[in-house]
Design a protein around this motif. Sequence first.
Motif, PDB file in Angstrom:
ATOM      1  N   THR A 160       0.830  -1.204   0.000  1.00  0.00           N
ATOM      2  CA  THR A 160       0.000   0.000   0.000  1.00  0.00           C
ATOM      3  C   THR A 160       0.864   1.254   0.000  1.00  0.00           C
ATOM      4  OG1 THR A 160      -0.134  -0.005   2.416  1.00  0.00           O
ATOM      5  CG2 THR A 160      -1.869  -1.162   1.217  1.00  0.00           C
ATOM      6  N   GLU A 161       0.278   2.355  -0.464  1.00  0.00           N
ATOM      7  CA  GLU A 161       0.928   3.651  -0.378  1.00  0.00           C
ATOM      8  C   GLU A 161       0.131   4.520   0.578  1.00  0.00           C
ATOM      9  OE1 GLU A 161       2.615   5.735  -3.479  1.00  0.00           O
ATOM     10  OE2 GLU A 161       3.165   4.001  -4.699  1.00  0.00           O
ATOM     11  N   LEU A 162       0.827   5.303   1.372  1.00  0.00           N
ATOM     12  CA  LEU A 162       0.128   6.137   2.351  1.00  0.00           C
ATOM     13  C   LEU A 162       0.938   7.387   2.662  1.00  0.00           C
ATOM     14  CD1 LEU A 162       1.707   5.636   5.332  1.00  0.00           C
ATOM     15  CD2 LEU A 162       0.551   3.452   5.126  1.00  0.00           C
ATOM     16  N   ALA A 163       0.232   8.362   3.222  1.00  0.00           N
ATOM     17  CA  ALA A 163       0.871   9.580   3.707  1.00  0.00           C
ATOM     18  C   ALA A 163       1.207   9.387   5.174  1.00  0.00           C
ATOM     19  CB  ALA A 163      -0.053  10.764   3.523  1.00  0.00           C
ATOM     20  N   LEU A 164       2.444   9.667   5.558  1.00  0.00           N
ATOM     21  CA  LEU A 164       2.824   9.546   6.963  1.00  0.00           C
ATOM     22  C   LEU A 164       2.064  10.564   7.803  1.00  0.00           C
ATOM     23  CD1 LEU A 164       6.712   9.101   6.830  1.00  0.00           C
ATOM     24  CD2 LEU A 164       4.962   7.325   7.086  1.00  0.00           C
ATOM     25  N   PRO A 165       1.723  10.217   9.042  1.00  0.00           N
ATOM     26  CA  PRO A 165       1.119  11.207   9.942  1.00  0.00           C
ATOM     27  C   PRO A 165       2.061  12.397  10.119  1.00  0.00           C
ATOM     28  CG  PRO A 165       0.950   8.986  10.853  1.00  0.00           C
ATOM     29  CD  PRO A 165       1.867   8.901   9.665  1.00  0.00           C
ATOM     30  N   PRO A 166       1.522  13.562  10.503  1.00  0.00           N
ATOM     31  CA  PRO A 166       2.341  14.791  10.573  1.00  0.00           C
ATOM     32  C   PRO A 166       3.621  14.653  11.391  1.00  0.00           C
ATOM     33  CG  PRO A 166       0.029  15.342  10.780  1.00  0.00           C
ATOM     34  CD  PRO A 166       0.102  13.842  10.777  1.00  0.00           C
ATOM     35  N   GLY A 167       3.555  13.993  12.554  1.00  0.00           N
ATOM     36  CA  GLY A 167       4.748  13.870  13.388  1.00  0.00           C
ATOM     37  C   GLY A 167       5.848  13.092  12.702  1.00  0.00           C
ATOM     38  N   ALA A 168       5.499  11.942  12.131  1.00  0.00           N
ATOM     39  CA  ALA A 168       6.491  11.133  11.423  1.00  0.00           C
ATOM     40  C   ALA A 168       7.007  11.858  10.194  1.00  0.00           C
ATOM     41  CB  ALA A 168       5.887   9.781  11.048  1.00  0.00           C
ATOM     42  N   ALA A 169       6.118  12.571   9.485  1.00  0.00           N
ATOM     43  CA  ALA A 169       6.537  13.297   8.288  1.00  0.00           C
ATOM     44  C   ALA A 169       7.553  14.382   8.635  1.00  0.00           C
ATOM     45  CB  ALA A 169       5.314  13.909   7.602  1.00  0.00           C
ATOM     46  N   GLY A 220       6.897  16.182   0.011  1.00  0.00           N
ATOM     47  CA  GLY A 220       6.268  17.473  -0.226  1.00  0.00           C
ATOM     48  C   GLY A 220       6.779  18.501   0.775  1.00  0.00           C
ATOM     49  N   ARG A 221       6.182  19.683   0.756  1.00  0.00           N
ATOM     50  CA  ARG A 221       6.610  20.728   1.694  1.00  0.00           C
ATOM     51  C   ARG A 221       6.273  20.350   3.130  1.00  0.00           C
ATOM     52  NH1 ARG A 221       6.797  26.495  -0.788  1.00  0.00           N
ATOM     53  NH2 ARG A 221       7.057  26.933   1.419  1.00  0.00           N
ATOM     54  N   SER A 222       5.142  19.670   3.303  1.00  0.00           N
ATOM     55  CA  SER A 222       4.737  19.276   4.657  1.00  0.00           C
ATOM     56  C   SER A 222       4.225  17.849   4.726  1.00  0.00           C
ATOM     57  CB  SER A 222       3.653  20.232   5.181  1.00  0.00           C
ATOM     58  OG  SER A 222       2.514  20.184   4.338  1.00  0.00           O
ATOM     59  N   ASP A 223       4.267  17.136   3.616  1.00  0.00           N
ATOM     60  CA  ASP A 223       3.769  15.762   3.604  1.00  0.00           C
ATOM     61  C   ASP A 223       4.814  14.829   3.012  1.00  0.00           C
ATOM     62  OD1 ASP A 223       3.012  17.127   1.042  1.00  0.00           O
ATOM     63  OD2 ASP A 223       2.486  15.071   0.504  1.00  0.00           O
ATOM     64  N   VAL A 224       4.732  13.570   3.439  1.00  0.00           N
ATOM     65  CA  VAL A 224       5.659  12.540   2.964  1.00  0.00           C
ATOM     66  C   VAL A 224       4.840  11.303   2.600  1.00  0.00           C
ATOM     67  CG1 VAL A 224       7.592  11.030   3.563  1.00  0.00           C
ATOM     68  CG2 VAL A 224       7.524  13.387   4.441  1.00  0.00           C
ATOM     69  N   GLN A 225       5.028  10.823   1.383  1.00  0.00           N
ATOM     70  CA  GLN A 225       4.353   9.608   0.917  1.00  0.00           C
ATOM     71  C   GLN A 225       5.343   8.445   0.935  1.00  0.00           C
ATOM     72  OE1 GLN A 225       1.122   9.173  -0.324  1.00  0.00           O
ATOM     73  NE2 GLN A 225       0.510  11.304   0.055  1.00  0.00           N
ATOM     74  N   VAL A 226       4.844   7.258   1.329  1.00  0.00           N
ATOM     75  CA  VAL A 226       5.695   6.070   1.354  1.00  0.00           C
ATOM     76  C   VAL A 226       4.948   4.880   0.752  1.00  0.00           C
ATOM     77  CG1 VAL A 226       6.919   6.860   3.425  1.00  0.00           C
ATOM     78  CG2 VAL A 226       4.955   5.324   3.654  1.00  0.00           C
ATOM     79  N   ARG A 227       5.723   3.929   0.273  1.00  0.00           N
ATOM     80  CA  ARG A 227       5.168   2.634  -0.161  1.00  0.00           C
ATOM     81  C   ARG A 227       5.581   1.593   0.866  1.00  0.00           C
ATOM     82  NH1 ARG A 227       7.388   2.292  -4.668  1.00  0.00           N
ATOM     83  NH2 ARG A 227       5.665   3.144  -5.911  1.00  0.00           N
ATOM     84  N   VAL A 228       4.616   0.879   1.415  1.00  0.00           N
ATOM     85  CA  VAL A 228       4.882  -0.124   2.445  1.00  0.00           C
ATOM     86  C   VAL A 228       5.326  -1.419   1.794  1.00  0.00           C
ATOM     87  CG1 VAL A 228       3.918  -1.382   4.410  1.00  0.00           C
ATOM     88  CG2 VAL A 228       3.123   0.945   3.907  1.00  0.00           C
ATOM     89  N   GLY A 229       6.434  -1.967   2.287  1.00  0.00           N
ATOM     90  CA  GLY A 229       6.979  -3.207   1.738  1.00  0.00           C
ATOM     91  C   GLY A 229       6.692  -4.412   2.615  1.00  0.00           C
ATOM     92  N   ALA A 230       7.681  -5.269   2.763  1.00  0.00           N
ATOM     93  CA  ALA A 230       7.498  -6.551   3.447  1.00  0.00           C
ATOM     94  C   ALA A 230       7.336  -6.364   4.955  1.00  0.00           C
ATOM     95  CB  ALA A 230       8.693  -7.461   3.166  1.00  0.00           C
ATOM     96  N   HIS A 231       6.530  -7.246   5.532  1.00  0.00           N
ATOM     97  CA  HIS A 231       6.349  -7.282   6.985  1.00  0.00           C
ATOM     98  C   HIS A 231       7.328  -8.279   7.582  1.00  0.00           C
ATOM     99  CE1 HIS A 231       4.442  -8.849  10.751  1.00  0.00           C
ATOM    100  NE2 HIS A 231       4.340  -7.560  10.973  1.00  0.00           N
ATOM    101  N   HIS A 232       7.912  -7.927   8.717  1.00  0.00           N
ATOM    102  CA  HIS A 232       8.811  -8.822   9.445  1.00  0.00           C
ATOM    103  C   HIS A 232       8.231  -9.067  10.834  1.00  0.00           C
ATOM    104  CE1 HIS A 232      11.813  -8.191   6.305  1.00  0.00           C
ATOM    105  NE2 HIS A 232      11.548  -6.892   6.394  1.00  0.00           N
ATOM    106  N   ALA A 233       7.963 -10.312  11.133  1.00  0.00           N
ATOM    107  CA  ALA A 233       7.316 -10.669  12.412  1.00  0.00           C
ATOM    108  C   ALA A 233       8.353 -10.687  13.533  1.00  0.00           C
ATOM    109  CB  ALA A 233       6.621 -12.015  12.287  1.00  0.00           C
ATOM    110  N   VAL A 234       8.937  -9.525  13.783  1.00  0.00           N
ATOM    111  CA  VAL A 234       9.992  -9.394  14.792  1.00  0.00           C
ATOM    112  C   VAL A 234       9.362  -8.968  16.108  1.00  0.00           C
ATOM    113  CG1 VAL A 234      12.061  -8.097  15.431  1.00  0.00           C
ATOM    114  CG2 VAL A 234      11.695  -8.760  13.056  1.00  0.00           C
ATOM    115  N   GLU A 235       9.729  -9.656  17.187  1.00  0.00           N
ATOM    116  CA  GLU A 235       9.275  -9.253  18.511  1.00  0.00           C
ATOM    117  C   GLU A 235      10.493  -9.030  19.410  1.00  0.00           C
ATOM    118  OE1 GLU A 235       6.515  -8.325  19.548  1.00  0.00           O
ATOM    119  OE2 GLU A 235       5.093  -9.050  18.043  1.00  0.00           O
ATOM    120  N   ARG A 236      10.476  -7.941  20.147  1.00  0.00           N
ATOM    121  CA  ARG A 236      11.580  -7.616  21.040  1.00  0.00           C
ATOM    122  C   ARG A 236      11.066  -7.335  22.457  1.00  0.00           C
ATOM    123  NH1 ARG A 236      12.690  -4.409  16.284  1.00  0.00           N
ATOM    124  NH2 ARG A 236      14.330  -5.381  15.022  1.00  0.00           N
ATOM    125  N   GLU A 237       9.943  -7.966  22.801  1.00  0.00           N
ATOM    126  CA  GLU A 237       9.344  -7.722  24.105  1.00  0.00           C
ATOM    127  C   GLU A 237       9.972  -8.593  25.186  1.00  0.00           C
ATOM    128  OE1 GLU A 237       6.949  -5.115  24.743  1.00  0.00           O
ATOM    129  OE2 GLU A 237       8.056  -4.755  22.884  1.00  0.00           O
TER     130      GLU A 237
END
Length: 241
Positions: free
Chosen positions: A14-23, A55-72
């Motif tokens: 999927t492609e998505l816009a990062l939330p403002p803080g992450a962007a 963009g000036r205030s936005d960042v678009q990303v394409r989501v790639g592979a998922h890694h089932a990593v746990e560090r709890e």
Amino acid sequence: MPRFHVCLHLSSGTELALPPGAARHVQVLRLQPGGAITLFDGAGGEWDATITRMGRSDVQVRVGAHHAVEREAPRAVHLAVGLMAAERMDWLVEKATELGAASLTPVLMARSSLRLSGERAARKRAHWQAVAIAACEQSGRNRLLDVREQLTFQEYLPQAAASAEARWVLSLAAGTAPVRERATALATADGVALLSGPEGGLSPDEDAAARAAGFAPVTLGERVLRAETAPLAALAAVLLG
């Protein structure tokens, strides 16, 4: 590789816009289209992602592979700490996240130097959750420390007593068992509710009430640690010892 928490459902392709803080963070780091980052949503695991547009205030990303990593941590430790000076609470939240605490409940106690209510309490909770998110991004955790709603001491005790977890209260009383000793006796999966006081510690009445509610007294030794240091030392003994 830079890591960012996003409060969005993630799925590969999927492609998505990062939330403002992450962007804003991506822009501060001067990352560019084609740059690789890691995303996590707090539900477990992490995703590769590639920046596709800046963009000036936005960042678009394409989501790639998922890694089932746990560090709890192998067991859940739920901290309950007396409200203390704001900068000490910030430091405590950050380090508790890094060490692997599952949750943190701010508790208003008799000797609390910080007293919050209403909208101010809600703002502080949101601030501490943001501190925890930043610590997760830095430390590699994929699940967030749960910064819970502030409770009074009288509200917290029955709530904790209703759980099936082991319950400990940090104490300087003579004859108290060391944290490490009690931790060694726990089964790996057992959770722990760990209660610690603010500056000046629990009052005598609070200490007695905690014990009456089933909290076993534990100690870190004869030295008196600061209010923000003691729960972290106990947390490290339980999770890293």
